[in-house]
Motif scaffolding. Structure first.
Motif, mmCIF file in Angstrom:
data_model
loop_
_atom_site.group_PDB
_atom_site.id
_atom_site.type_symbol
_atom_site.label_atom_id
_atom_site.label_comp_id
_atom_site.label_asym_id
_atom_site.label_seq_id
_atom_site.Cartn_x
_atom_site.Cartn_y
_atom_site.Cartn_z
ATOM 1 N N ILE A 137 -1.043 2.701 6.622
ATOM 2 C CA ILE A 137 -0.093 2.319 5.575
ATOM 3 C C ILE A 137 0.989 3.392 5.470
ATOM 4 O O ILE A 137 0.711 4.583 5.611
ATOM 5 C CB ILE A 137 -0.808 2.167 4.215
ATOM 6 N N TYR A 164 0.399 -4.786 4.666
ATOM 7 C CA TYR A 164 -0.945 -4.491 4.152
ATOM 8 C C TYR A 164 -1.818 -5.731 4.062
ATOM 9 O O TYR A 164 -2.981 -5.733 4.487
ATOM 10 C CB TYR A 164 -0.850 -3.824 2.772
ATOM 11 N N ASP A 191 -5.102 1.586 -0.460
ATOM 12 C CA ASP A 191 -5.036 0.384 0.366
ATOM 13 C C ASP A 191 -5.784 0.587 1.678
ATOM 14 O O ASP A 191 -6.505 -0.300 2.148
ATOM 15 C CB ASP A 191 -3.573 0.015 0.647
ATOM 16 N N THR A 192 -5.615 1.766 2.264
ATOM 17 C CA THR A 192 -6.320 2.069 3.513
ATOM 18 C C THR A 192 -7.821 2.075 3.284
ATOM 19 O O THR A 192 -8.594 1.576 4.119
ATOM 20 C CB THR A 192 -5.874 3.438 4.057
#
Length: 280
Positions: A137, A164, A191-192
């Motif tokens: 990201i 994403y 998010d990762t």
């Protein structure tokens, strides 16, 4: 330009443990005192053996205690320094020189951090996987895309997408026959981490490329290929770490390409031919 021992220790601090962390903490807490200490003096101060000190300085990238001791004459930068060792009165040549030096140090430090066994394991997993996914990201997406672009030249079925939501969908479709290369400098991007949890739920083998081996991402990964950088604060450290992470991707591509030999060469030739047809 010799990299400061203080800077090197700060860059690698989260990756240290046991006696190494004890030595590092003492040095950072007593920057003036340690500059005049012999190896025996430092060992006595930290309450470890001289052999432990010798192993420590080599693990953080110095060839000897003397080289390490000389590097400590460089003044430790304040934590609010935006660009690490760059001073306000540096001229153009000095600034550019330090940027290049930071890149060189990031590469050499990263090389020393990753054992041969980790390269062999990563290469074996990739060669034998059904599909190879690249995830990252923000700035890490640059590294992920670079890896994807490289692996298109191999027989490996690779996929990557910068969005994403698409990455999350990609993770949902992966299985225990697949391998994921997940890139995050800090290892803390939410998010990762969500993508990585999905990958782990599907029993996908996760190879993390991160500068922080104690991060949440590193702890979830099946294998960590750590990158490091010279800078000492997170606002600027990813500048050099990016070069180290790109070098990790290049190394993985080369290892896999060489092992697959003629299969890779055929694809490289086919791709070169197709691209040549688009040019005058």
């Amino acid at each position: 330009m010799q990299q400061s021992g203080f800077t090197r220790i700060k860059s690698l601090h989260d990756q240290l443990s046991g006696s190494d962390k004890k030595i590092a903490d003492y040095i950072l807490d007593n920057p003036t005192t340690v500059q005049g200490l012999t190896i025996k003096g430092l060992a006595n101060s930290v309450d470890v053996s001289t052999a432990t000190i010798s192993r420590f300085v080599k693990r953080i990238g110095f060839s000897s205690f003397r080289e390490f001791s000389l590097s400590l004459t460089t003044v430790m930068q304040p934590d609010n320094a935006f660009f690490g060792e760059i001073a306000n009165d540096d001229d153009t040549n000095a600034i550019v020189s330090k940027v290049f030096s930071g890149g060189e140090n990031a590469l050499s430090s990263t090389f020393n951090l990753i054992p041969t066994e980790s390269w062999d394991t990563a290469g074996s997993w990739i060669i034998n996987c059904r599909k190879l996914g690249f995830f990252g990201i923000g700035g890490s997406a640059t590294v992920a895309f670079n890896g994807y672009h490289k692996f298109l030249r191999t027989p490996i079925d690779a996929e990557q997408h910068p969005d994403y939501d698409v990455q999350l969908m990609q993770a949902v479709r992966m299985t225990d026959q697949d391998v994921a290369l997940v890139v995050s400098h800090s290892g803390r991007n939410l998010d990762t981490l969500k993508i990585t949890r999905q990958l782990k739920a599907n029993n996908v083998k996760v190879i993390a490329i991160t500068a922080y081996v104690n991060s949440s991402l590193a702890k979830m990964a099946d294998l960590v290929l750590p990158s490091t950088a010279e800078e000492i604060n997170i606002r600027s450290e990813s500048m050099s770490s990016l070069l180290a992470q790109l070098a990790i991707m290049d190394s993985l591509f080369t290892l896999v390409g060489v092992n697959l030999g003629s299969e890779t060469l055929k694809i490289v030739d086919d791709i070169r031919g197709a691209i040549d047809n688009t040019r005058e």
